[in-house]
Design a protein around this motif. Sequence first.
Motif, PDB file in Angstrom:
ATOM      1  N   LEU A 108      -5.837  11.251   0.464  1.00  0.00           N
ATOM      2  CA  LEU A 108      -5.972  10.956   1.888  1.00  0.00           C
ATOM      3  C   LEU A 108      -7.402  11.150   2.367  1.00  0.00           C
ATOM      4  CD1 LEU A 108      -2.670  12.513   3.303  1.00  0.00           C
ATOM      5  CD2 LEU A 108      -3.144  10.129   2.683  1.00  0.00           C
ATOM      6  N   ASP A 109      -8.117  12.090   1.776  1.00  0.00           N
ATOM      7  CA  ASP A 109      -9.528  12.286   2.111  1.00  0.00           C
ATOM      8  C   ASP A 109     -10.327  11.029   1.765  1.00  0.00           C
ATOM      9  OD1 ASP A 109     -11.984  13.931   2.698  1.00  0.00           O
ATOM     10  OD2 ASP A 109     -12.317  13.616   0.554  1.00  0.00           O
ATOM     11  N   ILE A 110     -10.044  10.458   0.605  1.00  0.00           N
ATOM     12  CA  ILE A 110     -10.728   9.229   0.180  1.00  0.00           C
ATOM     13  C   ILE A 110     -10.447   8.092   1.152  1.00  0.00           C
ATOM     14  CG2 ILE A 110     -10.794   7.432  -1.599  1.00  0.00           C
ATOM     15  CD1 ILE A 110     -10.176   9.678  -3.652  1.00  0.00           C
ATOM     16  N   LEU A 111      -9.184   7.913   1.492  1.00  0.00           N
ATOM     17  CA  LEU A 111      -8.808   6.818   2.387  1.00  0.00           C
ATOM     18  C   LEU A 111      -9.417   6.977   3.775  1.00  0.00           C
ATOM     19  CD1 LEU A 111      -5.032   6.450   1.400  1.00  0.00           C
ATOM     20  CD2 LEU A 111      -6.908   4.902   0.786  1.00  0.00           C
ATOM     21  N   ILE A 112      -9.430   8.195   4.286  1.00  0.00           N
ATOM     22  CA  ILE A 112      -9.998   8.446   5.613  1.00  0.00           C
ATOM     23  C   ILE A 112     -11.495   8.170   5.623  1.00  0.00           C
ATOM     24  CG2 ILE A 112     -10.538  10.269   7.294  1.00  0.00           C
ATOM     25  CD1 ILE A 112      -7.794  11.509   6.520  1.00  0.00           C
TER      26      ILE A 112
ATOM     27  N   GLU B 212      -9.935  -4.984   0.432  1.00  0.00           N
ATOM     28  CA  GLU B 212      -8.673  -5.304  -0.233  1.00  0.00           C
ATOM     29  C   GLU B 212      -8.335  -4.267  -1.308  1.00  0.00           C
ATOM     30  OE1 GLU B 212      -6.366  -7.676   0.581  1.00  0.00           O
ATOM     31  OE2 GLU B 212      -7.684  -7.789   2.338  1.00  0.00           O
ATOM     32  N   LYS B 213      -9.363  -3.715  -1.950  1.00  0.00           N
ATOM     33  CA  LYS B 213      -9.129  -2.676  -2.956  1.00  0.00           C
ATOM     34  C   LYS B 213      -8.559  -1.421  -2.288  1.00  0.00           C
ATOM     35  CE  LYS B 213     -10.543  -3.093  -6.716  1.00  0.00           C
ATOM     36  NZ  LYS B 213      -9.945  -3.645  -7.961  1.00  0.00           N
ATOM     37  N   HIS B 214      -9.040  -1.131  -1.100  1.00  0.00           N
ATOM     38  CA  HIS B 214      -8.522  -0.010  -0.305  1.00  0.00           C
ATOM     39  C   HIS B 214      -7.050  -0.253   0.034  1.00  0.00           C
ATOM     40  CE1 HIS B 214      -8.532   2.877   3.181  1.00  0.00           C
ATOM     41  NE2 HIS B 214      -7.761   1.946   3.734  1.00  0.00           N
ATOM     42  N   HIS B 215      -6.746  -1.462   0.504  1.00  0.00           N
ATOM     43  CA  HIS B 215      -5.366  -1.796   0.856  1.00  0.00           C
ATOM     44  C   HIS B 215      -4.463  -1.778  -0.377  1.00  0.00           C
ATOM     45  CE1 HIS B 215      -6.856  -2.599   4.739  1.00  0.00           C
ATOM     46  NE2 HIS B 215      -7.207  -3.867   4.582  1.00  0.00           N
ATOM     47  N   GLN B 216      -4.989  -2.218  -1.511  1.00  0.00           N
ATOM     48  CA  GLN B 216      -4.185  -2.249  -2.742  1.00  0.00           C
ATOM     49  C   GLN B 216      -3.779  -0.839  -3.149  1.00  0.00           C
ATOM     50  OE1 GLN B 216      -6.095  -3.995  -6.191  1.00  0.00           O
ATOM     51  NE2 GLN B 216      -4.372  -3.499  -7.538  1.00  0.00           N
ATOM     52  N   ARG B 217      -4.710   0.102  -3.053  1.00  0.00           N
ATOM     53  CA  ARG B 217      -4.368   1.481  -3.401  1.00  0.00           C
ATOM     54  C   ARG B 217      -3.311   2.031  -2.461  1.00  0.00           C
ATOM     55  NH1 ARG B 217      -9.042   3.771  -2.248  1.00  0.00           N
ATOM     56  NH2 ARG B 217     -10.527   2.097  -2.658  1.00  0.00           N
ATOM     57  N   GLU B 218      -3.429   1.694  -1.175  1.00  0.00           N
ATOM     58  CA  GLU B 218      -2.409   2.134  -0.218  1.00  0.00           C
ATOM     59  C   GLU B 218      -1.037   1.552  -0.582  1.00  0.00           C
ATOM     60  OE1 GLU B 218      -4.657   2.805   4.040  1.00  0.00           O
ATOM     61  OE2 GLU B 218      -4.162   0.738   3.470  1.00  0.00           O
TER      62      GLU B 218
ATOM     63  N   GLU C  50      -1.145  12.970  -9.398  1.00  0.00           N
ATOM     64  CA  GLU C  50      -0.744  11.747 -10.102  1.00  0.00           C
ATOM     65  C   GLU C  50      -1.202  10.511  -9.329  1.00  0.00           C
ATOM     66  OE1 GLU C  50       3.358   9.271 -10.808  1.00  0.00           O
ATOM     67  OE2 GLU C  50       3.482  11.472 -10.930  1.00  0.00           O
ATOM     68  N   MET C  51      -1.065  10.567  -8.025  1.00  0.00           N
ATOM     69  CA  MET C  51      -1.492   9.448  -7.182  1.00  0.00           C
ATOM     70  C   MET C  51      -3.003   9.246  -7.280  1.00  0.00           C
ATOM     71  SD  MET C  51       0.968  10.430  -3.968  1.00  0.00           S
ATOM     72  CE  MET C  51       0.225   9.347  -2.759  1.00  0.00           C
ATOM     73  N   LYS C  52      -3.745  10.336  -7.381  1.00  0.00           N
ATOM     74  CA  LYS C  52      -5.205  10.229  -7.531  1.00  0.00           C
ATOM     75  C   LYS C  52      -5.553   9.522  -8.838  1.00  0.00           C
ATOM     76  CE  LYS C  52      -9.623  11.135  -6.847  1.00  0.00           C
ATOM     77  NZ  LYS C  52     -10.216  10.842  -8.160  1.00  0.00           N
ATOM     78  N   ARG C  53      -4.821   9.805  -9.905  1.00  0.00           N
ATOM     79  CA  ARG C  53      -5.067   9.132 -11.188  1.00  0.00           C
ATOM     80  C   ARG C  53      -4.766   7.640 -11.068  1.00  0.00           C
ATOM     81  NH1 ARG C  53      -3.006  14.146 -13.140  1.00  0.00           N
ATOM     82  NH2 ARG C  53      -0.858  13.368 -13.168  1.00  0.00           N
ATOM     83  N   GLN C  54      -3.747   7.305 -10.297  1.00  0.00           N
ATOM     84  CA  GLN C  54      -3.426   5.893 -10.079  1.00  0.00           C
ATOM     85  C   GLN C  54      -4.519   5.218  -9.249  1.00  0.00           C
ATOM     86  OE1 GLN C  54       0.658   6.874  -8.544  1.00  0.00           O
ATOM     87  NE2 GLN C  54       1.295   5.225  -9.888  1.00  0.00           N
ATOM     88  N   PHE C  55      -5.055   5.939  -8.294  1.00  0.00           N
ATOM     89  CA  PHE C  55      -6.184   5.427  -7.506  1.00  0.00           C
ATOM     90  C   PHE C  55      -7.355   5.111  -8.430  1.00  0.00           C
ATOM     91  CE2 PHE C  55      -6.206   6.396  -2.700  1.00  0.00           C
ATOM     92  CZ  PHE C  55      -4.871   6.028  -2.559  1.00  0.00           C
ATOM     93  N   ASP C  56      -7.647   6.054  -9.317  1.00  0.00           N
ATOM     94  CA  ASP C  56      -8.775   5.874 -10.246  1.00  0.00           C
ATOM     95  C   ASP C  56      -8.580   4.629 -11.102  1.00  0.00           C
ATOM     96  OD1 ASP C  56      -9.800   8.238  -9.246  1.00  0.00           O
ATOM     97  OD2 ASP C  56      -9.147   9.461 -10.956  1.00  0.00           O
ATOM     98  N   LYS C  57      -7.342   4.394 -11.512  1.00  0.00           N
ATOM     99  CA  LYS C  57      -7.040   3.253 -12.379  1.00  0.00           C
ATOM    100  C   LYS C  57      -7.243   1.931 -11.635  1.00  0.00           C
ATOM    101  CE  LYS C  57      -3.484   1.464 -15.515  1.00  0.00           C
ATOM    102  NZ  LYS C  57      -2.125   1.685 -16.085  1.00  0.00           N
ATOM    103  N   ILE C  58      -6.840   1.878 -10.372  1.00  0.00           N
ATOM    104  CA  ILE C  58      -7.000   0.663  -9.571  1.00  0.00           C
ATOM    105  C   ILE C  58      -8.470   0.402  -9.279  1.00  0.00           C
ATOM    106  CG2 ILE C  58      -6.555  -0.363  -7.298  1.00  0.00           C
ATOM    107  CD1 ILE C  58      -3.817   1.038  -7.355  1.00  0.00           C
ATOM    108  N   GLY C  59      -9.205   1.458  -8.971  1.00  0.00           N
ATOM    109  CA  GLY C  59     -10.624   1.316  -8.683  1.00  0.00           C
ATOM    110  C   GLY C  59     -10.940   1.456  -7.200  1.00  0.00           C
ATOM    111  N   TYR C  60     -12.228   1.556  -6.919  1.00  0.00           N
ATOM    112  CA  TYR C  60     -12.672   1.840  -5.556  1.00  0.00           C
ATOM    113  C   TYR C  60     -13.588   0.753  -5.018  1.00  0.00           C
ATOM    114  CZ  TYR C  60     -10.646   6.356  -6.644  1.00  0.00           C
ATOM    115  OH  TYR C  60      -9.756   7.348  -6.992  1.00  0.00           O
TER     116      TYR C  60
END
Length: 249
Positions: A84-88, A135-141, A232-242
């Motif tokens: 959530l810190d990343i998204l904010i 779009e990468k931000h939205h994809q992670r969400e 676990e969600m953070k690892r999934q974020f890393d996999k999708i990319g920023y």
Amino acid sequence: MNKIDKLTEILEKLNSGEITEDIRKEAIELVSRINPLELSLAEQKLIEKGMKPEDLRNLCEIHMEVLKDELVKLKKQIDQGHVLDILIKEHDEILKYLNELEIVNNKIQTMKSFAGEKKEFTKLKYLADRLLETEKHHQREEDVLFIQMEERKITGPTRIMRMEHDDLRERKQLIKELSENVSKLDFKEFKTKLDEAVKYIIFNLRDHIFKENYILYPTALEAIKDPKKWQEMKRQFDKIGYCSFTPTY
């Protein structure tokens, strides 16, 4: 009547457009005693009763007033680098781009022809690219955070956010296309189309970000209690990319 049913009743009154001072006082008193999760469940109940998600998009001023301190409280509960810190923080950067886009559009709208200052059109292309990058931000969400919320039966708020992502995507793509074809279009037509798309994006994306920061994210933190799940969600974020504008730690 339980708290959720009472809140649902209040939200129906607020969305009816007939807000009396008594309804306003009742809403403030009730909403101030509930958490974001309960508020989201009430909105979800309205959707299940037949209210269209788009009718809940623009939260009334009462809702905004009550939620104004939610982001401050949320930030105190999460560590640096938390999902959530990343998204904010990405939201903070996106809001800066929207401010810049507003300035650029206002300058372009005063021009008489494409022969004006080329730097404004260069800046427009840059901002169009940044908007598409969100779009990468939205994809992670959607693929990580929303999935976890939906597994916990919180589907109303995420349904609204997904719908808004789709609507915003169309306008972002239009701004990109306009920025790349400005010299090929009638300049008056170009300005009209640009002005409409930019104003739509600025208003609706700002509103969208507010709802995620002040409602959706606090709801997620309230609903997802297991720290290991967030890891676990953070690892999934890393996999999708920023995004290129995602803060680094």
